[in-house]
Design a protein around this motif. Sequence first.
Motif, PDB file in Angstrom:
ATOM      1  N   ASN A  90       0.839  -1.203   0.000  1.00  0.00           N
ATOM      2  CA  ASN A  90       0.000   0.000   0.000  1.00  0.00           C
ATOM      3  C   ASN A  90       0.872   1.250   0.000  1.00  0.00           C
ATOM      4  OD1 ASN A  90       0.897   0.390   2.691  1.00  0.00           O
ATOM      5  ND2 ASN A  90      -0.840  -0.760   3.501  1.00  0.00           N
ATOM      6  N   SER A  91       0.232   2.394  -0.033  1.00  0.00           N
ATOM      7  CA  SER A  91       0.954   3.665  -0.146  1.00  0.00           C
ATOM      8  C   SER A  91       1.892   3.893   1.033  1.00  0.00           C
ATOM      9  CB  SER A  91      -0.055   4.813  -0.240  1.00  0.00           C
ATOM     10  OG  SER A  91       0.610   6.063  -0.297  1.00  0.00           O
ATOM     11  N   GLU A  92       1.423   3.584   2.243  1.00  0.00           N
ATOM     12  CA  GLU A  92       2.250   3.802   3.431  1.00  0.00           C
ATOM     13  C   GLU A  92       3.503   2.939   3.403  1.00  0.00           C
ATOM     14  OE1 GLU A  92       1.907   3.529   8.345  1.00  0.00           O
ATOM     15  OE2 GLU A  92       0.187   3.020   7.062  1.00  0.00           O
ATOM     16  N   GLU A  93       3.348   1.684   3.007  1.00  0.00           N
ATOM     17  CA  GLU A  93       4.491   0.770   2.941  1.00  0.00           C
ATOM     18  C   GLU A  93       5.503   1.240   1.902  1.00  0.00           C
ATOM     19  OE1 GLU A  93       5.383  -4.029   2.382  1.00  0.00           O
ATOM     20  OE2 GLU A  93       3.386  -3.202   1.943  1.00  0.00           O
ATOM     21  N   ILE A  94       5.014   1.670   0.748  1.00  0.00           N
ATOM     22  CA  ILE A  94       5.909   2.140  -0.314  1.00  0.00           C
ATOM     23  C   ILE A  94       6.646   3.400   0.112  1.00  0.00           C
ATOM     24  CG2 ILE A  94       5.933   3.098  -2.659  1.00  0.00           C
ATOM     25  CD1 ILE A  94       3.777   1.084  -3.373  1.00  0.00           C
ATOM     26  N   GLN A  95       5.980   4.271   0.861  1.00  0.00           N
ATOM     27  CA  GLN A  95       6.629   5.472   1.380  1.00  0.00           C
ATOM     28  C   GLN A  95       7.798   5.102   2.298  1.00  0.00           C
ATOM     29  OE1 GLN A  95       5.930   8.897   1.221  1.00  0.00           O
ATOM     30  NE2 GLN A  95       4.205   8.816  -0.202  1.00  0.00           N
ATOM     31  N   ILE A  96       7.568   4.141   3.201  1.00  0.00           N
ATOM     32  CA  ILE A  96       8.601   3.728   4.160  1.00  0.00           C
ATOM     33  C   ILE A  96       9.791   3.110   3.436  1.00  0.00           C
ATOM     34  CG2 ILE A  96       9.117   2.149   6.059  1.00  0.00           C
ATOM     35  CD1 ILE A  96       6.184   2.512   6.959  1.00  0.00           C
ATOM     36  N   VAL A  97       9.507   2.195   2.492  1.00  0.00           N
ATOM     37  CA  VAL A  97      10.579   1.511   1.774  1.00  0.00           C
ATOM     38  C   VAL A  97      11.354   2.498   0.898  1.00  0.00           C
ATOM     39  CG1 VAL A  97      11.114  -0.317   0.127  1.00  0.00           C
ATOM     40  CG2 VAL A  97       9.323  -0.663   1.819  1.00  0.00           C
ATOM     41  N   SER A  98      10.653   3.441   0.285  1.00  0.00           N
ATOM     42  CA  SER A  98      11.315   4.448  -0.551  1.00  0.00           C
ATOM     43  C   SER A  98      12.300   5.275   0.268  1.00  0.00           C
ATOM     44  CB  SER A  98      10.276   5.372  -1.195  1.00  0.00           C
ATOM     45  OG  SER A  98       9.409   4.650  -2.032  1.00  0.00           O
ATOM     46  N   LYS A  99      11.892   5.662   1.451  1.00  0.00           N
ATOM     47  CA  LYS A  99      12.777   6.438   2.322  1.00  0.00           C
ATOM     48  C   LYS A  99      14.013   5.634   2.694  1.00  0.00           C
ATOM     49  CE  LYS A  99      12.807   9.151   6.605  1.00  0.00           C
ATOM     50  NZ  LYS A  99      12.016   9.599   7.770  1.00  0.00           N
ATOM     51  N   LYS A 100      13.836   4.337   2.986  1.00  0.00           N
ATOM     52  CA  LYS A 100      14.956   3.466   3.335  1.00  0.00           C
ATOM     53  C   LYS A 100      15.916   3.334   2.153  1.00  0.00           C
ATOM     54  CE  LYS A 100      14.056   1.973   7.590  1.00  0.00           C
ATOM     55  NZ  LYS A 100      15.028   2.064   8.712  1.00  0.00           N
ATOM     56  N   ALA A 101      15.356   3.195   0.958  1.00  0.00           N
ATOM     57  CA  ALA A 101      16.187   3.063  -0.242  1.00  0.00           C
ATOM     58  C   ALA A 101      16.997   4.329  -0.484  1.00  0.00           C
ATOM     59  CB  ALA A 101      15.309   2.753  -1.453  1.00  0.00           C
ATOM     60  N   CYS A 102      16.394   5.457  -0.222  1.00  0.00           N
ATOM     61  CA  CYS A 102      17.086   6.750  -0.396  1.00  0.00           C
ATOM     62  C   CYS A 102      18.231   6.867   0.614  1.00  0.00           C
ATOM     63  CB  CYS A 102      16.093   7.888  -0.233  1.00  0.00           C
ATOM     64  SG  CYS A 102      16.757   9.523  -0.645  1.00  0.00           S
ATOM     65  N   GLU A 103      17.977   6.479   1.849  1.00  0.00           N
ATOM     66  CA  GLU A 103      19.004   6.555   2.888  1.00  0.00           C
ATOM     67  C   GLU A 103      20.176   5.621   2.593  1.00  0.00           C
ATOM     68  OE1 GLU A 103      16.804   5.588   6.369  1.00  0.00           O
ATOM     69  OE2 GLU A 103      15.916   7.584   6.602  1.00  0.00           O
ATOM     70  N   ALA A 104      19.900   4.526   1.859  1.00  0.00           N
ATOM     71  CA  ALA A 104      20.950   3.571   1.521  1.00  0.00           C
ATOM     72  C   ALA A 104      21.753   4.000   0.299  1.00  0.00           C
ATOM     73  CB  ALA A 104      20.349   2.190   1.281  1.00  0.00           C
ATOM     74  N   GLY A 105      21.312   5.087  -0.349  1.00  0.00           N
ATOM     75  CA  GLY A 105      22.057   5.609  -1.488  1.00  0.00           C
ATOM     76  C   GLY A 105      21.790   4.895  -2.800  1.00  0.00           C
ATOM     77  N   LEU A 106      20.664   4.198  -2.906  1.00  0.00           N
ATOM     78  CA  LEU A 106      20.320   3.520  -4.151  1.00  0.00           C
ATOM     79  C   LEU A 106      19.822   4.527  -5.186  1.00  0.00           C
ATOM     80  CD1 LEU A 106      18.601   0.459  -2.515  1.00  0.00           C
ATOM     81  CD2 LEU A 106      20.635   0.345  -3.957  1.00  0.00           C
ATOM     82  N   GLY A 107      20.057   4.232  -6.462  1.00  0.00           N
ATOM     83  CA  GLY A 107      19.719   5.192  -7.511  1.00  0.00           C
ATOM     84  C   GLY A 107      18.339   5.034  -8.095  1.00  0.00           C
ATOM     85  N   THR A 108      17.728   3.838  -7.948  1.00  0.00           N
ATOM     86  CA  THR A 108      16.434   3.567  -8.586  1.00  0.00           C
ATOM     87  C   THR A 108      15.561   2.746  -7.654  1.00  0.00           C
ATOM     88  OG1 THR A 108      17.542   3.482 -10.746  1.00  0.00           O
ATOM     89  CG2 THR A 108      15.305   2.622 -10.645  1.00  0.00           C
ATOM     90  N   ILE A 109      14.263   2.996  -7.718  1.00  0.00           N
ATOM     91  CA  ILE A 109      13.299   2.180  -6.985  1.00  0.00           C
ATOM     92  C   ILE A 109      12.190   1.778  -7.956  1.00  0.00           C
ATOM     93  CG2 ILE A 109      11.925   4.153  -6.178  1.00  0.00           C
ATOM     94  CD1 ILE A 109      11.481   2.567  -3.573  1.00  0.00           C
ATOM     95  N   ILE A 110      11.728   0.532  -7.831  1.00  0.00           N
ATOM     96  CA  ILE A 110      10.696  -0.001  -8.720  1.00  0.00           C
ATOM     97  C   ILE A 110       9.451  -0.271  -7.891  1.00  0.00           C
ATOM     98  CG2 ILE A 110      10.113  -1.851 -10.331  1.00  0.00           C
ATOM     99  CD1 ILE A 110      13.208  -2.306 -10.529  1.00  0.00           C
ATOM    100  N   ILE A 111       8.332   0.292  -8.313  1.00  0.00           N
ATOM    101  CA  ILE A 111       7.088   0.203  -7.554  1.00  0.00           C
ATOM    102  C   ILE A 111       5.980  -0.363  -8.439  1.00  0.00           C
ATOM    103  CG2 ILE A 111       7.765   2.165  -6.119  1.00  0.00           C
ATOM    104  CD1 ILE A 111       5.820   3.898  -7.726  1.00  0.00           C
ATOM    105  N   PRO A 112       4.863  -0.811  -7.848  1.00  0.00           N
ATOM    106  CA  PRO A 112       3.745  -1.325  -8.656  1.00  0.00           C
ATOM    107  C   PRO A 112       3.220  -0.284  -9.635  1.00  0.00           C
ATOM    108  CG  PRO A 112       3.488  -1.931  -6.348  1.00  0.00           C
ATOM    109  CD  PRO A 112       4.630  -0.975  -6.398  1.00  0.00           C
TER     110      PRO A 112
END
Length: 307
Positions: free
Chosen positions: A192-214
Amino acid sequence: MMESSRGQVDGDICVLDTSATPPHMTIDEAEYAGNRNSAWNINLLLFLHRTGFIDLLDAKYDTEHNSYQLTAKLLNLDVLNDPVQMALALENPRQKEAELQLHGYTIIRDLVQKTEATCWGRVFKHLFPLSQEVCNGCPVDKNGRFTTDKKYKLRTSPELTLDPSIPSRKLDRLMGSYTTMLVARTVTGEPNSEEIQIVSKKACEAGLGTIIIPDVFYDNLPFYGLVLTYSEFYFVASMAPYLFSRGVLCIFGDDNNTNQALYDNLEKLQGYGYRCVLYCNEFMPIVKARKAIKDYIDGYMIPLDRL
Protein backbone atom coordinates in the motif's frame (compact mmCIF):
# COMPACT_ATOMS: atom_id res chain seq x y z
CA MET A 1 -8.41 -35.82 -11.75
CA MET A 2 -7.10 -37.55 -8.62
CA GLU A 3 -10.02 -40.02 -8.77
CA SER A 4 -9.38 -40.86 -12.42
CA SER A 5 -8.11 -44.36 -13.29
CA ARG A 6 -5.16 -42.71 -15.07
CA GLY A 7 -4.20 -40.59 -12.04
CA GLN A 8 -1.47 -41.67 -9.63
CA VAL A 9 -1.00 -40.48 -6.04
CA ASP A 10 2.04 -41.19 -3.90
CA GLY A 11 1.99 -39.20 -0.65
CA ASP A 12 2.14 -35.53 -1.61
CA ILE A 13 3.23 -36.27 -5.21
CA CYS A 14 0.60 -36.99 -7.84
CA VAL A 15 0.46 -37.50 -11.61
CA LEU A 16 -2.70 -36.06 -13.14
CA ASP A 17 -4.26 -36.51 -16.56
CA THR A 18 -5.86 -33.33 -17.87
CA SER A 19 -8.35 -35.32 -19.95
CA ALA A 20 -9.93 -36.76 -16.78
CA THR A 21 -13.66 -36.17 -16.44
CA PRO A 22 -15.79 -35.74 -13.29
CA PRO A 23 -17.10 -39.04 -11.84
CA HIS A 24 -20.72 -38.00 -12.45
CA MET A 25 -20.19 -37.56 -16.22
CA THR A 26 -21.41 -40.26 -18.58
CA ILE A 27 -19.30 -41.33 -21.57
CA ASP A 28 -21.58 -39.37 -23.93
CA GLU A 29 -21.34 -36.25 -21.77
CA ALA A 30 -17.53 -36.51 -21.65
CA GLU A 31 -17.35 -36.84 -25.44
CA TYR A 32 -19.62 -33.82 -25.83
CA ALA A 33 -17.44 -31.75 -23.46
CA GLY A 34 -14.34 -32.71 -25.47
CA ASN A 35 -11.33 -30.41 -25.15
CA ARG A 36 -13.29 -27.94 -23.02
CA ASN A 37 -12.99 -30.35 -20.08
CA SER A 38 -9.20 -30.62 -20.55
CA ALA A 39 -8.93 -26.82 -20.79
CA TRP A 40 -10.90 -26.52 -17.53
CA ASN A 41 -8.53 -28.94 -15.78
CA ILE A 42 -5.44 -27.13 -17.04
CA ASN A 43 -6.77 -23.74 -15.92
CA LEU A 44 -7.66 -25.22 -12.52
CA LEU A 45 -4.13 -26.61 -12.01
CA LEU A 46 -2.52 -23.33 -13.06
CA PHE A 47 -4.82 -21.47 -10.67
CA LEU A 48 -3.88 -23.77 -7.76
CA HIS A 49 -0.22 -23.29 -8.67
CA ARG A 50 -0.55 -19.48 -8.67
CA THR A 51 -2.30 -19.54 -5.30
CA GLY A 52 0.38 -21.75 -3.73
CA PHE A 53 -1.62 -24.96 -3.14
CA ILE A 54 0.41 -27.08 -5.55
CA ASP A 55 3.81 -26.96 -7.23
CA LEU A 56 3.92 -28.11 -10.87
CA LEU A 57 7.02 -30.27 -11.29
CA ASP A 58 6.73 -31.71 -14.80
CA ALA A 59 4.44 -31.83 -17.84
CA LYS A 60 4.37 -34.36 -20.69
CA TYR A 61 2.04 -34.37 -23.67
CA ASP A 62 0.15 -37.61 -24.29
CA THR A 63 -0.48 -37.85 -28.04
CA GLU A 64 -2.71 -40.91 -27.67
CA HIS A 65 -5.22 -39.17 -25.40
CA ASN A 66 -4.54 -35.61 -26.65
CA SER A 67 -3.87 -34.43 -23.10
CA TYR A 68 -1.10 -33.59 -20.62
CA GLN A 69 0.30 -35.76 -17.85
CA LEU A 70 1.18 -33.27 -15.10
CA THR A 71 3.30 -34.12 -12.06
CA ALA A 72 2.39 -31.97 -9.07
CA LYS A 73 3.44 -31.66 -5.45
CA LEU A 74 0.62 -30.98 -2.98
CA LEU A 75 1.75 -28.16 -0.69
CA ASN A 76 -1.11 -27.77 1.76
CA LEU A 77 -2.60 -31.20 2.41
CA ASP A 78 -4.67 -30.19 5.45
CA VAL A 79 -6.60 -27.65 3.40
CA LEU A 80 -6.70 -29.67 0.18
CA ASN A 81 -8.26 -32.65 2.01
CA ASP A 82 -10.96 -30.54 3.69
CA PRO A 83 -13.64 -29.28 1.25
CA VAL A 84 -14.88 -26.64 3.72
CA GLN A 85 -11.41 -25.21 4.40
CA MET A 86 -10.60 -25.40 0.69
CA ALA A 87 -13.69 -23.41 -0.27
CA LEU A 88 -12.87 -20.73 2.30
CA ALA A 89 -9.19 -20.57 1.29
CA LEU A 90 -10.05 -20.13 -2.40
CA GLU A 91 -12.75 -17.50 -1.91
CA ASN A 92 -10.45 -14.46 -2.07
CA PRO A 93 -8.10 -15.84 -4.78
CA ARG A 94 -11.10 -16.67 -6.99
CA GLN A 95 -12.47 -13.17 -6.52
CA LYS A 96 -9.07 -11.66 -7.37
CA GLU A 97 -8.76 -13.92 -10.43
CA ALA A 98 -12.16 -12.80 -11.68
CA GLU A 99 -11.27 -9.14 -11.15
CA LEU A 100 -7.99 -9.55 -13.06
CA GLN A 101 -9.79 -11.17 -15.99
CA LEU A 102 -12.38 -8.40 -16.03
CA HIS A 103 -9.58 -5.82 -15.90
CA GLY A 104 -7.90 -7.50 -18.88
CA TYR A 105 -11.14 -7.49 -20.88
CA THR A 106 -11.58 -3.80 -20.06
CA ILE A 107 -8.08 -3.00 -21.32
CA ILE A 108 -8.70 -4.87 -24.57
CA ARG A 109 -12.08 -3.15 -25.01
CA ASP A 110 -10.47 0.28 -24.56
CA LEU A 111 -7.70 -0.69 -26.97
CA VAL A 112 -10.21 -1.57 -29.69
CA GLN A 113 -12.34 1.52 -29.07
CA LYS A 114 -9.34 3.89 -29.04
CA THR A 115 -6.92 2.23 -31.43
CA GLU A 116 -4.42 5.11 -31.57
CA ALA A 117 -4.36 6.03 -27.88
CA THR A 118 -1.36 3.90 -26.91
CA CYS A 119 1.08 1.36 -28.35
CA TRP A 120 -0.50 -2.08 -28.62
CA GLY A 121 2.80 -3.81 -27.92
CA ARG A 122 3.14 -2.11 -24.54
CA VAL A 123 -0.47 -2.97 -23.65
CA PHE A 124 0.07 -6.65 -24.46
CA LYS A 125 3.29 -6.60 -22.44
CA HIS A 126 1.29 -5.29 -19.47
CA LEU A 127 -1.32 -8.05 -19.89
CA PHE A 128 1.33 -10.77 -20.30
CA PRO A 129 4.34 -9.70 -18.15
CA LEU A 130 6.35 -12.87 -18.84
CA SER A 131 6.35 -12.20 -22.59
CA GLN A 132 8.88 -10.12 -24.49
CA GLU A 133 7.67 -6.81 -25.89
CA VAL A 134 7.59 -6.88 -29.68
CA CYS A 135 6.06 -4.23 -31.93
CA ASN A 136 5.74 -5.10 -35.62
CA GLY A 137 3.40 -2.24 -36.35
CA CYS A 138 -0.01 -1.22 -35.01
CA PRO A 139 -2.45 1.71 -35.52
CA VAL A 140 -0.11 3.87 -33.41
CA ASP A 141 3.21 2.84 -34.98
CA LYS A 142 2.71 1.82 -38.58
CA ASN A 143 6.34 0.73 -38.98
CA GLY A 144 6.82 -0.70 -35.49
CA ARG A 145 9.11 0.55 -32.73
CA PHE A 146 9.96 -0.13 -29.10
CA THR A 147 8.30 2.81 -27.40
CA THR A 148 5.85 5.56 -28.28
CA ASP A 149 6.74 8.17 -25.72
CA LYS A 150 5.84 11.60 -27.12
CA LYS A 151 9.25 13.14 -26.39
CA TYR A 152 11.73 10.27 -26.57
CA LYS A 153 11.68 7.46 -29.10
CA LEU A 154 14.22 4.77 -28.19
CA ARG A 155 13.99 2.36 -31.13
CA THR A 156 17.27 0.51 -30.66
CA SER A 157 19.38 -0.23 -27.62
CA PRO A 158 22.18 2.36 -27.33
CA GLU A 159 25.73 1.04 -27.20
CA LEU A 160 26.43 2.44 -23.76
CA THR A 161 27.64 0.70 -20.63
CA LEU A 162 28.50 2.02 -17.18
CA ASP A 163 30.51 0.37 -14.44
CA PRO A 164 28.73 -0.10 -11.10
CA SER A 165 28.91 3.05 -8.97
CA ILE A 166 30.76 3.03 -5.66
CA PRO A 167 28.08 2.17 -3.07
CA SER A 168 27.32 4.28 -0.04
CA ARG A 169 29.09 3.29 3.17
CA LYS A 170 25.83 1.90 4.54
CA LEU A 171 25.06 -0.20 1.46
CA ASP A 172 28.64 -1.45 1.27
CA ARG A 173 28.47 -2.55 4.91
CA LEU A 174 25.17 -4.36 4.38
CA MET A 175 25.91 -6.09 1.07
CA GLY A 176 29.68 -6.60 1.16
CA SER A 177 30.89 -8.13 -2.11
CA TYR A 178 27.45 -9.50 -3.06
CA THR A 179 25.31 -7.89 -5.77
CA THR A 180 22.00 -9.11 -4.30
CA MET A 181 20.37 -8.54 -0.94
CA LEU A 182 16.97 -9.66 0.33
CA VAL A 183 15.00 -7.32 2.58
CA ALA A 184 12.34 -9.49 4.19
CA ARG A 185 8.75 -8.29 3.73
CA THR A 186 6.68 -9.42 6.71
CA VAL A 187 3.22 -8.28 5.53
CA THR A 188 0.99 -9.93 2.93
CA GLY A 189 -1.13 -8.51 0.14
CA GLU A 190 -0.19 -5.88 -2.39
CA PRO A 191 2.02 -3.03 -1.08
CA ASN A 192 0.00 0.00 0.00
CA SER A 193 0.95 3.66 -0.15
CA GLU A 194 2.25 3.80 3.43
CA GLU A 195 4.49 0.77 2.94
CA ILE A 196 5.91 2.14 -0.31
CA GLN A 197 6.63 5.47 1.38
CA ILE A 198 8.60 3.73 4.16
CA VAL A 199 10.58 1.51 1.77
CA SER A 200 11.31 4.45 -0.55
CA LYS A 201 12.78 6.44 2.32
CA LYS A 202 14.96 3.47 3.33
CA ALA A 203 16.19 3.06 -0.24
CA CYS A 204 17.09 6.75 -0.40
CA GLU A 205 19.00 6.55 2.89
CA ALA A 206 20.95 3.57 1.52
CA GLY A 207 22.06 5.61 -1.49
CA LEU A 208 20.32 3.52 -4.15
CA GLY A 209 19.72 5.19 -7.51
CA THR A 210 16.43 3.57 -8.59
CA ILE A 211 13.30 2.18 -6.99
CA ILE A 212 10.70 0.00 -8.72
CA ILE A 213 7.09 0.20 -7.55
CA PRO A 214 3.74 -1.32 -8.66
CA ASP A 215 1.89 0.10 -11.66
CA VAL A 216 0.11 2.71 -9.54
CA PHE A 217 1.05 6.37 -9.36
CA TYR A 218 2.34 7.52 -5.99
CA ASP A 219 3.02 11.22 -5.57
CA ASN A 220 5.69 12.79 -3.33
CA LEU A 221 7.72 9.67 -2.63
CA PRO A 222 10.66 10.46 -0.29
CA PHE A 223 13.16 9.20 -2.86
CA TYR A 224 15.71 11.30 -4.73
CA GLY A 225 16.39 9.15 -7.76
CA LEU A 226 14.71 7.30 -10.62
CA VAL A 227 11.23 5.91 -9.81
CA LEU A 228 9.90 3.30 -12.23
CA THR A 229 6.67 1.32 -12.32
CA TYR A 230 6.80 -2.37 -13.18
CA SER A 231 5.91 -1.85 -16.85
CA GLU A 232 8.45 0.97 -17.19
CA PHE A 233 11.12 -1.18 -15.55
CA TYR A 234 10.71 -4.04 -18.06
CA PHE A 235 11.42 -1.65 -20.92
CA VAL A 236 14.29 0.26 -19.29
CA ALA A 237 16.04 -2.90 -18.07
CA SER A 238 16.02 -4.23 -21.62
CA MET A 239 16.94 -1.06 -23.50
CA ALA A 240 18.96 1.04 -21.05
CA PRO A 241 20.41 -1.14 -18.23
CA TYR A 242 23.14 1.43 -17.54
CA LEU A 243 20.52 3.55 -15.74
CA PHE A 244 20.74 1.08 -12.85
CA SER A 245 24.48 1.49 -12.25
CA ARG A 246 23.81 3.17 -8.87
CA GLY A 247 21.82 0.18 -7.67
CA VAL A 248 18.10 -0.60 -7.56
CA LEU A 249 15.48 -1.62 -5.01
CA CYS A 250 12.40 -3.49 -6.22
CA ILE A 251 9.17 -3.73 -4.22
CA PHE A 252 7.48 -7.06 -4.94
CA GLY A 253 3.80 -7.85 -4.42
CA ASP A 254 1.78 -11.08 -4.21
CA ASP A 255 1.31 -11.97 -7.88
CA ASN A 256 3.66 -14.87 -8.72
CA ASN A 257 3.79 -14.20 -12.46
CA THR A 258 4.67 -10.53 -11.99
CA ASN A 259 7.23 -11.37 -9.32
CA GLN A 260 8.94 -13.89 -11.59
CA ALA A 261 9.11 -11.39 -14.47
CA LEU A 262 10.58 -8.75 -12.15
CA TYR A 263 13.17 -11.14 -10.76
CA ASP A 264 14.25 -12.35 -14.21
CA ASN A 265 14.94 -8.76 -15.28
CA LEU A 266 16.77 -7.96 -12.04
CA GLU A 267 18.92 -11.04 -12.51
CA LYS A 268 20.07 -9.64 -15.86
CA LEU A 269 21.16 -6.41 -14.14
CA GLN A 270 23.27 -8.44 -11.72
CA GLY A 271 25.22 -9.60 -14.76
CA TYR A 272 26.48 -6.02 -15.09
CA GLY A 273 27.55 -6.05 -11.45
CA TYR A 274 24.74 -3.65 -10.47
CA ARG A 275 23.46 -4.01 -6.91
CA CYS A 276 19.89 -5.25 -6.59
CA VAL A 277 17.93 -5.04 -3.34
CA LEU A 278 14.80 -7.21 -3.29
CA TYR A 279 12.01 -6.21 -0.91
CA CYS A 280 9.81 -9.30 -0.84
CA ASN A 281 8.55 -12.23 1.19
CA GLU A 282 11.45 -14.55 1.97
CA PHE A 283 9.38 -17.53 0.80
CA MET A 284 8.56 -16.01 -2.61
CA PRO A 285 9.03 -18.88 -5.10
CA ILE A 286 11.60 -18.82 -7.89
CA VAL A 287 9.85 -21.08 -10.37
CA LYS A 288 12.83 -22.05 -12.54
CA ALA A 289 14.82 -23.09 -9.44
CA ARG A 290 11.86 -24.62 -7.56
CA LYS A 291 13.11 -22.89 -4.43
CA ALA A 292 12.10 -20.04 -2.15
CA ILE A 293 14.03 -16.88 -2.92
CA LYS A 294 15.81 -16.96 0.45
CA ASP A 295 17.33 -20.32 -0.52
CA TYR A 296 18.20 -19.24 -4.07
CA ILE A 297 19.88 -15.84 -4.00
CA ASP A 298 23.59 -15.41 -3.31
CA GLY A 299 23.53 -12.65 -0.71
CA TYR A 300 22.45 -11.56 2.72
CA MET A 301 18.89 -11.27 4.09
CA ILE A 302 18.04 -8.45 6.49
CA PRO A 303 14.89 -6.98 8.08
CA LEU A 304 13.58 -3.67 6.75
CA ASP A 305 14.60 -1.69 9.85
CA ARG A 306 18.27 -2.48 9.14
CA LEU A 307 18.22 -0.97 5.66
